[in-house]
Design an enzyme around this catalytic site. Structure first.
Site, PDB file in Angstrom:
ATOM      1  N   SER A 228      33.996  49.219  42.236  1.00  0.00           N
ATOM      2  CA  SER A 228      34.839  49.522  41.070  1.00  0.00           C
ATOM      3  C   SER A 228      35.722  48.342  40.681  1.00  0.00           C
ATOM      4  O   SER A 228      35.758  47.300  41.356  1.00  0.00           O
ATOM      5  CB  SER A 228      35.690  50.750  41.369  1.00  0.00           C
ATOM      6  N   HIS A 229      36.482  48.558  39.619  1.00  0.00           N
ATOM      7  CA  HIS A 229      37.329  47.505  39.057  1.00  0.00           C
ATOM      8  C   HIS A 229      38.404  47.056  40.046  1.00  0.00           C
ATOM      9  O   HIS A 229      38.921  47.834  40.834  1.00  0.00           O
ATOM     10  CB  HIS A 229      37.971  47.965  37.741  1.00  0.00           C
TER      11      HIS A 229
END
Length: 300
Positions: A228-229
């Site tokens: 994820s980010h």
């Protein structure tokens, strides 16, 4: 068909070795496991197998890469040739890369779409049906087909991206409105993938929200992984299939994450950590610890 003579193998071996035994064969033309070899196979023998001596004695292969734990009897030395090395698997792998031509030549497949401001090394390979945004792609990097690389992604040198990877997509960052609905937060960061990284097929890595998501040098990521980010991953990590790493997690160096593990967001994982099969990590892990299920224990 490839044909490898004893002299050719010795000249092209990247590993330090001692050759013992017979060189009395014309050539080899295939590589196989030691269990299924024929007399023209190049094979290696794992030092960890309990039946290694029996395998070496009974295999049809006449050229074997092994370590010094094999007892080389006069009969074996008369019938077979041995490359004696410290790490047979590594030596075998490096020798294969040295003697077998790569299928990936520099260039961009005609079916791929490239952003006009993308900076792509002349030695990189871009496979079919890929989209490359406003990115930087380094020397000797290979992208298999059907990849989508978003703007703001930087890929280093000697990187391997397998088919179907999606790199630099917007992360799943939401803000809740006064009406109770969800509103997407713009992601203005990028994605940095350092040298010698590998990314497996169907893996997705999101770009950062404001800062970059970073995968550091030498890390290997298997298939169907989601990162994820804002995640930061250190050097020489091994991330196996179907792992899910939530946003803003930091992972140190030399971390092994086993299949189907799930890591909560905003977790800090130290160096030399082992995370077991299917583990759910919901708390920080110190250096040299391991996650077994939901338990965090020192490595034995």
């Amino acid at each position: 068909m490839n044909k490898w003579t004893p002299k050719f193998l010795m000249e092209n071996s990247p590993a330090e070795f001692i050759f013992q035994g017979s060189e009395n064969f014309d050539f080899l033309d295939n590589v196989r496991s030691i269990d299924n070899a024929n007399e023209r196979s190049l094979v290696w023998c794992s030092p960890n197998r309990e039946d290694k001596q029996k395998l070496v004695e009974q295999t049809e292969a006449r050229v074997i890469i092994c370590d010094e734990s094999i007892e080389l009897t006069s009969d074996l030395l008369e019938r077979k040739g041995f490359f004696i090395v410290k790490n047979p698997k590594l030596a075998f792998s490096r020798l294969l890369r040295a003697i077998i031509p790569s299928n990936f030549k520099p260039g961009i497949h005609e079916s791929s779409t490239i952003h006009p401001e993308a900076v792509i090394s002349k030695t990189a390979h871009i496979g079919p049906n890929s989209y490359i945004g406003k990115c930087v792609i380094g020397d000797d990097t290979v992208l298999h087909g059907n990849n989508y690389v978003y703007n703001g992604t930087k890929i280093g040198n000697h990187v391997l991206i397998e088919a179907g990877a999606i790199l630099g997509a917007e992360g799943f960052g939401m803000a809740k409105t006064e009406h109770g609905t969800w509103e997407r937060m713009p992601h203005l960061g990028g994605l940095e993938i350092a040298d010698w990284v590998e990314v497996g097929a169907a893996t997705t890595i999101d770009r950062g929200t404001l800062e970059n998501t970073v995968i550091k040098e030498g890390t290997k990521i298997s298939k169907s992984v989601h990162i994820s980010h804002n995640v930061q991953i250190g050097t020489n990590c091994l991330i196996t299939g179907c792992v899910s790493i939530a946003g803003s997690t930091t992972i140190g160096n030399d971390v092994w994450i086993s299949p189907n593990a799930t890591i909560l967001n905003k977790i800090n994982i130290g160096n030399n950590v082992f995370i077991s099969l299917g583990a759910t990590v919901t708390q920080d892990i110190k250096d040299n610890f391991q996650a077994l299920g939901r338990k965090i224990l020192p490595k034995s």
